[in-house]
Scaffold this motif. Structure first.
Motif, PDB file in Angstrom:
ATOM      1  N   UNK A 137       8.327 -21.449  51.735  1.00 29.15           N
ATOM      2  CA  UNK A 137       8.756 -22.424  50.753  1.00 29.15           C
ATOM      3  C   UNK A 137       7.583 -23.114  50.080  1.00 29.15           C
ATOM      4  N   UNK A 138       6.351 -22.622  50.297  1.00 31.91           N
ATOM      5  CA  UNK A 138       5.162 -23.219  49.730  1.00 31.91           C
ATOM      6  C   UNK A 138       4.592 -22.301  48.653  1.00 31.91           C
ATOM      7  N   UNK A 139       3.700 -22.855  47.861  1.00 33.78           N
ATOM      8  CA  UNK A 139       2.995 -22.029  46.891  1.00 33.78           C
ATOM      9  C   UNK A 139       2.012 -21.131  47.618  1.00 33.78           C
ATOM     10  N   UNK A 140       1.590 -20.087  46.965  1.00 35.77           N
ATOM     11  CA  UNK A 140       0.642 -19.171  47.586  1.00 35.77           C
ATOM     12  C   UNK A 140      -0.661 -19.890  47.940  1.00 35.77           C
ATOM     13  N   UNK A 141      -1.089 -20.846  47.076  1.00 35.53           N
ATOM     14  CA  UNK A 141      -2.330 -21.569  47.333  1.00 35.53           C
ATOM     15  C   UNK A 141      -2.213 -22.416  48.602  1.00 35.53           C
ATOM     16  N   UNK A 142      -1.124 -23.190  48.719  1.00 33.65           N
ATOM     17  CA  UNK A 142      -0.976 -24.057  49.884  1.00 33.65           C
ATOM     18  C   UNK A 142      -0.674 -23.276  51.135  1.00 33.65           C
ATOM     19  N   UNK A 143      -0.198 -22.038  50.983  1.00 37.67           N
ATOM     20  CA  UNK A 143       0.134 -21.224  52.148  1.00 37.67           C
ATOM     21  C   UNK A 143      -1.071 -20.503  52.728  1.00 37.67           C
ATOM     22  N   UNK A 144      -2.223 -20.581  52.030  1.00 39.11           N
ATOM     23  CA  UNK A 144      -3.406 -19.906  52.545  1.00 39.11           C
ATOM     24  C   UNK A 144      -3.791 -20.509  53.901  1.00 39.11           C
ATOM     25  N   UNK A 145      -4.076 -19.663  54.862  1.00 41.60           N
ATOM     26  CA  UNK A 145      -4.456 -20.123  56.182  1.00 41.60           C
ATOM     27  C   UNK A 145      -3.278 -20.335  57.104  1.00 41.60           C
ATOM     28  N   UNK A 146      -2.072 -20.313  56.576  1.00 40.03           N
ATOM     29  CA  UNK A 146      -0.875 -20.428  57.409  1.00 40.03           C
ATOM     30  C   UNK A 146      -0.572 -19.062  58.009  1.00 40.03           C
ATOM     31  N   UNK A 147      -0.322 -19.037  59.293  1.00 46.18           N
ATOM     32  CA  UNK A 147      -0.103 -17.766  59.968  1.00 46.18           C
ATOM     33  C   UNK A 147       1.164 -17.102  59.447  1.00 46.18           C
ATOM     34  N   UNK A 148       1.061 -15.790  59.213  1.00 47.76           N
ATOM     35  CA  UNK A 148       2.167 -15.086  58.612  1.00 47.76           C
ATOM     36  C   UNK A 148       3.089 -14.381  59.581  1.00 47.76           C
ATOM     37  N   UNK A 149       2.676 -14.244  60.846  1.00 44.10           N
ATOM     38  CA  UNK A 149       3.497 -13.517  61.807  1.00 44.10           C
ATOM     39  C   UNK A 149       4.649 -14.346  62.326  1.00 44.10           C
ATOM     40  N   UNK A 150       5.696 -13.706  62.818  1.00 39.88           N
ATOM     41  CA  UNK A 150       6.829 -14.434  63.374  1.00 39.88           C
ATOM     42  C   UNK A 150       6.476 -15.062  64.716  1.00 39.88           C
ATOM     43  N   UNK A 151       7.245 -16.062  65.099  1.00 44.38           N
ATOM     44  CA  UNK A 151       7.041 -16.691  66.391  1.00 44.38           C
ATOM     45  C   UNK A 151       7.330 -15.701  67.508  1.00 44.38           C
ATOM     46  N   UNK A 152       6.563 -15.808  68.604  1.00 40.11           N
ATOM     47  CA  UNK A 152       6.874 -15.007  69.766  1.00 40.11           C
ATOM     48  C   UNK A 152       8.228 -15.400  70.322  1.00 40.11           C
ATOM     49  N   UNK A 153       8.907 -14.433  70.929  1.00 40.24           N
ATOM     50  CA  UNK A 153      10.275 -14.714  71.389  1.00 40.24           C
ATOM     51  C   UNK A 153      10.559 -13.986  72.692  1.00 40.24           C
ATOM     52  N   UNK A 154      11.299 -14.671  73.571  1.00 39.45           N
ATOM     53  CA  UNK A 154      11.829 -14.007  74.764  1.00 39.45           C
ATOM     54  C   UNK A 154      13.049 -14.745  75.273  1.00 39.45           C
ATOM     55  N   UNK A 155      13.859 -14.025  75.985  1.00 39.31           N
ATOM     56  CA  UNK A 155      15.065 -14.572  76.608  1.00 39.31           C
ATOM     57  C   UNK A 155      14.789 -14.790  78.086  1.00 39.31           C
TER      58      UNK A 155
END
Length: 411
Positions: free
Chosen positions: A111-129
Motif C-alpha cells: 500500500x506504499x509507493x515504490x520509493x517508500x517501500x525501498x528497504x522493506x522486506x518483500x518475502x512473506x512472513x514465516x508460518x507454522x501450525x
C-alpha cells in the motif's frame, strides 16, 4: 412527578460526569500518533489461537502473512482441537500466499509507493501450525492456546496475540511496533472494527463498542498512573519481557475476558499500555442473527461482574437509571405539562437534557461505523437489551452453561 424528577436529575448528573469527566470515552478518533521508526526493528511473532476457524481463515490469514514488516516477523497458528480442518486450511493458505507474494511487487502489496517501500522486506512472513496440548484443568480454552503459542514462539521481543477472524490492513504490524517502541509501551492494542452488515449487527455492535469504551476509556488506559486497564483481544502487541515480569499467562489462566485481564496484569506490574479504535484491524466474523450477538455478550457478562448477584443488580439498576429514566421522564414530563401539571417541568427538562447528552455521546460511534446519527436517540432501547443479556448471562451461569463457546464452558 417529584420522584420522576429526582430520578431524572440523578441521571442527568451521571451523564454530565460521563460526558465531561470520564476520559472522553465517547471520542473515536483520530488515534494517537504512532511515532518514529526504531533504530532496529524488533522480532515479532504473531500467535493465533484457533478452534474450528477454517471458514473464516481465507479472509484473514493472508492479510497477516502479507504484512511487509522491516524486521523478522513470523506467524504461529495454534490449532486448539479443531475438527473442521483448520490446520490444513491454514497450511494451504500459507502456501498460496507465498506464491502470490512472489508474483506481485512490494508497492502493490504494502500500500506504499515504490520509493517508500525501498528497504522493506518483500518475502512473506514465516508460518507454522502448532497443535495445542490437552488443556489443563482451570485454564480457559483461548488463554491455554495463547500460552501454547508463547511456548512455541521462542524468544521474540514482541508477541502479537490476534484472533483468527481478524484481517489486517497493509502496514498495520509495522505501525503497531512503531507505536510500542516510540512510546515505550508494553501493550499496544487495536479494537477491531466489527461487522455491521446485517440489521441486528447495526443495532448491537456500535453500542457494544460504546459500552466497552464507557467501562474502559481508551485515553485512561494510555495514561500512566491510571488504574484503568484493558485491551481488545483481536489485536494485542505485547512486549514478551513485560509479560514474563508480570507472571505470564498463568496469572490469567481462567479468564474468559482475556484481553481486559491481560491489560490489568501488565498494568499492575508497571507496564505501559495503549488502546485505540481502528479501521486498520477488521473482524470478519459475522453475527447474522440476534441470537449470535446475544450469545457474544451473554457468554462473559456475568464473569465480568465476578459472578456477584449484588453487582448484577447494581448494573441492571444503573442501566435503567442512566438510559431508561431520561426518555421516560421526558415523555412523562412533557405529557404532564400538556395537561397543566406545574411539577412536570423538572422531569421534562432534566430528562430531555440527559437524553440529549446520551444521544450526543453516541453519535460519534455511529459515525465511526458509517451509520446514520438518527439511530442515536434509540440507544436507551439497546441498553435495555444489554441489561437483559446481562441477566441472561447470570441465568446461563447458574444453569451450568456459563462461558459456553465452541463446545466448551467456563473452567
Amino acid at each position: 412527578m417529584v420522584v420522576v424528577g429526582v430520578l431524572a436529575l440523578a441521571a442527568l448528573a451521571g451523564w454530565l460526569y460521563l460526558a465531561f469527566g470520564h476520559g472522553g470515552f465517547w471520542k473515536t478518533g483520530p488515534r494517537l500518533s504512532s511515532g518514529a521508526d526504531p533504530p532496529e526493528w524488533p522480532d515479532v511473532v504473531a500467535v493465533i489461537p484457533a478452534r474450528d476457524e477454517a471458514a473464516v481463515l481465507p479472509e484473514t490469514l493472508p492479510t497477516l502473512l502479507a504484512q511487509r514488516y522491516p524486521g523478522d516477523f513470523s506467524v504461529l497458528l495454534v490449532d486448539d482441537g479443531s475438527t473442521d480442518g483448520t490446520a490444513e486450511t491454514a497450511d494451504r493458505l500459507a502456501a498460496e500466499t507465498v506464491r502470490r507474494l512472489a508474483a506481485e511487487p512490494v508497492s502493490q502489496l504494502s500500500g506504499e509507493s515504490a520509493e517508500s517501500a525501498e528497504g522493506v522486506r518483500g518475502g512473506p512472513a514465516g508460518f507454522r501450525v502448532v497443535r495445542a496440548r490437552d488443556r489443563p484443568e482451570g485454564w480457559a480454552g483461548k488463554v491455554w492456546a495463547m500460552s501454547e503459542g508463547v511456548r512455541a514462539a521462542g524468544g521474540p521481543e514482541f508477541l502479537l496475540f490476534t484472533d483468527a477472524d481478524i484481517a489486517y490492513a497493509p502496514g498495520t504490524v509495522t505501525d503497531l511496533v512503531r507505536a510500542a517502541t516510540s512510546g515505550g509501551r508494553d501493550l499496544v492494542s487495536r479494537m477491531a472494527t466489527l461487522s455491521t452488515r446485517t440489521g441486528w449487527e447495526r443495532v448491537i455492535v456500535p453500542a457494544f463498542v460504546y459500552f466497552f469504551a464507557q467501562l474502559y476509556p481508551f485515553r485512561r488506559v494510555a495514561r500512566d498512573g491510571s488504574r484503568t486497564a484493558a485491551a481488545a483481544g483481536g489485536c494485542m502487541l505485547v512486549r514478551r519481557a513485560a509479560l514474563a515480569r508480570a507472571g505470564g499467562l498463568t496469572e490469567i489462566r481462567g479468564a474468559l475476558i482475556d484481553d481486559v485481564a491481560l491489560g490489568r496484569l501488565l498494568k499492575r506490574a508497571g507496564g505501559r499500555c495503549r488502546l485505540d479504535l481502528s479501521r486498520d484491524v477488521v473482524s470478519r466474523r459475522p453475527y447474522p442473527r440476534l441470537a449470535d450477538l446475544w450469545t457474544m455478550v451473554a457468554r462473559s457478562a456475568y464473569h465480568q461482574l465476578r459472578y456477584s448477584p449484588v453487582l448484577l443488580a447494581g448494573t441492571v439498576l444503573t442501566l435503567v437509571l442512566m438510559y431508561a429514566v431520561p426518555p421516560a421522564a421526558a415523555v412523562a414530563g412533557l405529557t404532564g405539562l400538556a395537561l397543566g401539571a406545574d411539577a412536570a417541568a423538572l422531569p421534562a427538562a432534566a430528562g430531555l437534557l440527559a437524553w440529549t447528552i446520551t444521544t450526543a455521546t453516541y453519535t460519534p460511534m455511529l459515525r465511526f461505523y458509517r451509520l446514520s446519527p438518527l439511530r442515536a436517540p434509540a440507544l436507551p432501547l439497546v441498553a435495555l437489551m444489554y441489561a437483559a443479556m446481562t441477566v441472561d448471562s447470570a441465568r446461563r451461569h447458574y444453569a451450568g452453561k456459563g462461558g459456553a463457546w465452541k463446545g466448551r464452558t467456563a473452567p
